[in-house]
Scaffold this active site. Sequence first.
Site, PDB file in Angstrom:
ATOM      1  N   HIS A   1      -3.568   6.093   3.399  1.00  0.00           N
ATOM      2  CA  HIS A   1      -4.321   4.880   3.083  1.00  0.00           C
ATOM      3  C   HIS A   1      -3.666   3.629   3.660  1.00  0.00           C
ATOM      4  CE1 HIS A   1      -6.121   1.735   0.446  1.00  0.00           C
ATOM      5  NE2 HIS A   1      -7.179   2.533   0.500  1.00  0.00           N
TER       6      HIS A   1
ATOM      7  N   ASP B   1       0.854  -1.184   0.000  1.00  0.00           N
ATOM      8  CA  ASP B   1       0.000   0.000   0.000  1.00  0.00           C
ATOM      9  C   ASP B   1       0.893   1.237   0.000  1.00  0.00           C
ATOM     10  OD1 ASP B   1      -2.326   1.859   0.832  1.00  0.00           O
ATOM     11  OD2 ASP B   1      -3.292  -0.107   0.791  1.00  0.00           O
TER      12      ASP B   1
ATOM     13  N   SER C   1     -11.518  -1.074  -0.234  1.00  0.00           N
ATOM     14  CA  SER C   1     -10.221  -1.115   0.446  1.00  0.00           C
ATOM     15  C   SER C   1     -10.353  -1.735   1.826  1.00  0.00           C
ATOM     16  CB  SER C   1      -9.638   0.295   0.564  1.00  0.00           C
ATOM     17  OG  SER C   1      -9.266   0.801  -0.680  1.00  0.00           O
TER      18      SER C   1
END
Length: 519
Positions: free
Chosen positions: A293, A244, A464
């Site tokens: 994120h 990520d 996600s």
Amino acid sequence: MKNTFKILSMLFFLALIFQACKEDEQPMISGSDQMKNQDSIIPQDEIDQLILQSLKETGDFIWADQSDRLVWSALMHSDSTLTIGYQPSGETSANSRIGLEEVSDPRWQNAARKVLELVEETQTQNQSPRFRIAGESSVVHSDLPFIEVKITDIGVLTNLRQMGEVRYLEPRGYEFNYALLDTADPDARYLSDSGCENDPQSISSSDYVVINPSAKSSWNYEDMGIQNAWPQSTGQGITVGLIDTGLSPDQPLLNASFNSGYSSGRTVQKYGTYQTGYWWWKKYDGPNDQCGHGTAMAGVIASPRNAVGNAVGVAYNSNLVSVRGTSDVVVNSGNEKDGVAEALVLLGKRSDVKIISMSIGDIFSNSKVADGVRYAYNRGKLIFAAAGTSTSFTNWYGVIFPATMSETVAVTGVKEGTGYQRCDTCHSGSKVDFTVVMERSGTNTKPLTTALYSNTPSTVGGSSVATSTASGIAALVWGKNPGWSRDQVLQKMKETSDLYPSKSSEYGYGNLNAAAAVN
């Protein structure tokens, strides 16, 4: 010294090319024909329209299916670097061997040599090929079977396509104009920040349950059977790899306090495979999250069962290996594709990593990243990938890459309540394998996770969080059954899902049930 070393390496491989035997030479395209073709570069907006049309009609865009002129034009509009996937001549199952056979094997080396030789022969006499170093000292990637080379002549593409040693040809750095997706859904908005938002939030007490020693268990954990699974498994002994945007150094629970509260005896490691710069000068940009994120996904998977009032992760006793492979959730730049492919190799090589979580992707496939996925898969990794999250193409576009691959497990998010209704920004489709409840019906509230900083939680949505939740549940199942293989863990998750043995055309086997899966 580094520049000198690269120059010497370049000369070494050119020497190999010139000294190599010339058997099985391919017919050459004449210089005059090349110049005629090179006079007609397809404009970038036309290329983007062709990509958009393919996405609407087929759900994907595959460079290998395009004309030489289109691929060459895309090269000229980007960094002119061509990615060439190679294989031993006559190989019919090269993809299934990636990660199992070393590219240092003479058969693979011979294929790479022939490809390089053809490139050298085809380039016009006054334009020597300039090779991009795909590793520290080689034009050939050290683990994945691809070569990257600067291309100036369209004839290179034409001749390469005739070789049995070539699997694919793709422009490395071409970036599609995502703003065009708005034209496909005029009422939608394009998510320009690419998922980069993760500040602490004020969260209603009705959206979590406080559990000992003082952690907040997200509202959706009960829907997914996670709280009831914890007496059987907390993910102890299982290592999850996360590809990520990295981990924030300012979030204590994912750093020095990773072992705190009821979480102990485990490790967290951080790496960075994402690089910045140009093909002749690039550097690694470090493991730290500059987006938010990755920190959010890590919190969902493995945040400790803490005593400071922050969110607890699904597998709060699992180990975590975070790899910053991309700068945001859309893997669309050449450097991001490089970073993700390298991250997959890094995690694929580690025997301790059982699960790989990828809440990232792109709207069409990339063969280099696909090679990385196959490398990790062929080494036994259970790979979860997000089906897609957006506000611009949710209503008409299906599952995104790499969740479209058979080697990955595609996950999307749905709203709480009876029946199946995907979350407001989630993709769905026939490629989906599982769903996770991650959006409240009345308020659209999302699950809790760790913010970039502070002991106050944040929330995160889309496919996600569904993917990271599924990865955490897989760690619970594997932690309960440490001797199981990937296929056994996946089969248990299927058998205990809501819709099994049926499979929905939009939602796969439906909602996972962690409690049933660990029994």
